[in-house]
Design an enzyme around this catalytic site. Sequence first.
Site, PDB file in Angstrom:
ATOM      1  N   THR A  32       7.955 -52.506 -22.061  1.00 35.70           N
ATOM      2  CA  THR A  32       7.619 -53.652 -23.059  1.00 35.70           C
ATOM      3  C   THR A  32       7.798 -54.921 -22.420  1.00 35.70           C
ATOM      4  O   THR A  32       7.515 -54.836 -21.265  1.00 35.70           O
ATOM      5  CB  THR A  32       8.916 -54.012 -24.146  1.00 35.70           C
ATOM      6  OG1 THR A  32       8.572 -54.622 -24.356  1.00 35.70           O
ATOM      7  CG2 THR A  32      10.406 -53.189 -23.079  1.00 35.70           C
ATOM      8  N   GLU A  71       8.819 -57.486 -23.165  1.00 34.26           N
ATOM      9  CA  GLU A  71      10.394 -58.046 -23.035  1.00 34.26           C
ATOM     10  C   GLU A  71      11.684 -58.227 -22.531  1.00 34.26           C
ATOM     11  O   GLU A  71      12.351 -58.669 -21.755  1.00 34.26           O
ATOM     12  CB  GLU A  71      11.015 -57.397 -24.601  1.00 34.26           C
ATOM     13  CG  GLU A  71      10.258 -56.823 -25.908  1.00 34.26           C
ATOM     14  CD  GLU A  71      10.944 -57.462 -27.355  1.00 34.26           C
ATOM     15  OE1 GLU A  71      12.174 -57.458 -27.058  1.00 34.26           O
ATOM     16  OE2 GLU A  71      10.395 -56.718 -28.029  1.00 34.26           O
ATOM     17  N   LYS A  87      15.221 -51.147 -21.835  1.00 33.09           N
ATOM     18  CA  LYS A  87      14.176 -51.371 -21.123  1.00 33.09           C
ATOM     19  C   LYS A  87      13.969 -50.836 -19.531  1.00 33.09           C
ATOM     20  O   LYS A  87      13.303 -50.843 -18.674  1.00 33.09           O
ATOM     21  CB  LYS A  87      13.217 -51.679 -22.074  1.00 33.09           C
ATOM     22  CG  LYS A  87      13.142 -50.799 -23.043  1.00 33.09           C
ATOM     23  CD  LYS A  87      12.500 -49.186 -22.908  1.00 33.09           C
ATOM     24  CE  LYS A  87      11.093 -49.595 -23.008  1.00 33.09           C
ATOM     25  NZ  LYS A  87      10.484 -48.621 -23.360  1.00 33.09           N
ATOM     26  N   ASN A 122       3.838 -54.695 -30.624  1.00 30.92           N
ATOM     27  CA  ASN A 122       2.059 -53.333 -31.412  1.00 30.92           C
ATOM     28  C   ASN A 122       2.258 -53.601 -32.934  1.00 30.92           C
ATOM     29  O   ASN A 122       2.836 -54.138 -33.422  1.00 30.92           O
ATOM     30  CB  ASN A 122       2.265 -52.242 -31.017  1.00 30.92           C
ATOM     31  CG  ASN A 122       1.829 -51.273 -29.505  1.00 30.92           C
ATOM     32  OD1 ASN A 122       1.176 -50.286 -29.407  1.00 30.92           O
ATOM     33  ND2 ASN A 122       2.061 -52.523 -28.553  1.00 30.92           N
TER      34      ASN A 122
END
Length: 349
Positions: free
Chosen positions: A131, A133, A161, A187
């Site tokens: 991601t 992020e 992540k 998304n």
Amino acid sequence: MKTLLVTGGAGFIGSNFVRYWIHNHPEDRVVNLDALTYAGNLENLDGVDESPNYRFVHGDICDGEGVKRLFGKEGIDTVVHFAAESHVDRSITGPEAFIRTNVFGTFNLLEAARESWKGDSRKCRFLHVSTDEVYGTLGPDDPAFTEQTPFAPNSPYSASKAASDHLVRSYFHTYGLPVLTTNCSNNYGPYQFPEKLIPLVFINALEGKPLPIYGDGMQIRDWLHVEDHCRGIDAVLRGGRLSETYNIGGVNEWANIDIVKTICQRLDQLRPGDQPKAELITYVKDRPGHDRRYAIDAGKMNRELGWKPSFTFETGIEQTINWYLENQAWWERVRDGDYRSYYEKHYGR
Ligand code: NAD
Ligand code: TYD
């Protein structure tokens, strides 16, 4: 012919990817490994699940031995790793599951691939889906995230992540595992679980319920249609350089409040007799550690792999709204499960 292990293939992006792959690469086999957490829904795979080259395996990526057995039994040569705990708000109330699945689960998959591919990994690929992020937050005038932007995660979700991205990188440098990583922006599209902004607002608006906006609603996200994400992953699998990371994004920045107003306007057009949906907008307490702005520079995807988004936001949001309108039975069944108790716990009332 490849044999893909798609992890998390019963979730939002994973199920869209399985559908995309079976349709575009009918010569390949797809093994979908999914633990069916609250976010996993086999109904997302209606239609593709009858394909002879598709197989579902109910299992947990945290079960290291089970994952290793699956690699051997199925002859996996390509991994597309989606399985994760993916919702920032849940990571704030319960971070442990995020560390378990996103970090330890990724480690198990890397180990299984290392063991299984140790003879010859030239034709193998381990693609890790991550991601934007991980890069943290941007100010209003900052340039968009590139692949060189240092990691600065601000939530337990993005930190877990980021940790998994680092592990994946290390398996290339230490063991020569053929890895690729994609870092994608937000998304939207069919089959998104209605805890995320767009489906949540759409369903609440349709049902005349409050539309919760965190803080001032001026946080910015860079929205990409899920099919464009799937095409991007395909491009990276085919042409990406090993060990590289690729940023995938829509070049499509929207403030949350404007997204919500767009959805309201579309529903007002479709249901002119109803109360104007924007009247349902309700400002609520902000998310702790809420990132202000994400924006992706997808120039590398375009220069090296010729990828660019095919949906405009206007066509994508129209298609998505129509899909949710036509698939009310799908989201009603999703919502009637764990969703209700989670919703009440999170928003009170
Ligand atoms: P999702 O929450 O809709 O689906 C996750 C899937 O993983 C579910 O089917 C769930 O059952 C499965 N799963 C969870 N824990 C598991 C475990 N321990 N073992 C096996 N399966 C497990 O998530 P999503 O939105 O489809 O995101 C997929 C991936 O894409 C994630 O890795 C996420 O970090 C990444 N990503 C998502 C977005 C986004 O906007 N949704 C953007 C960029 C990257
Ligand atoms: P979300 O869909 O949870 O994705 P992410 O946190 O991964 O970006 O949220 C998108 C944006 O919408 C984010 O800035 C938080 C905000 N948001 C709300 O304002 N209200 C809500 O009820 C939700 C779920 C999100």
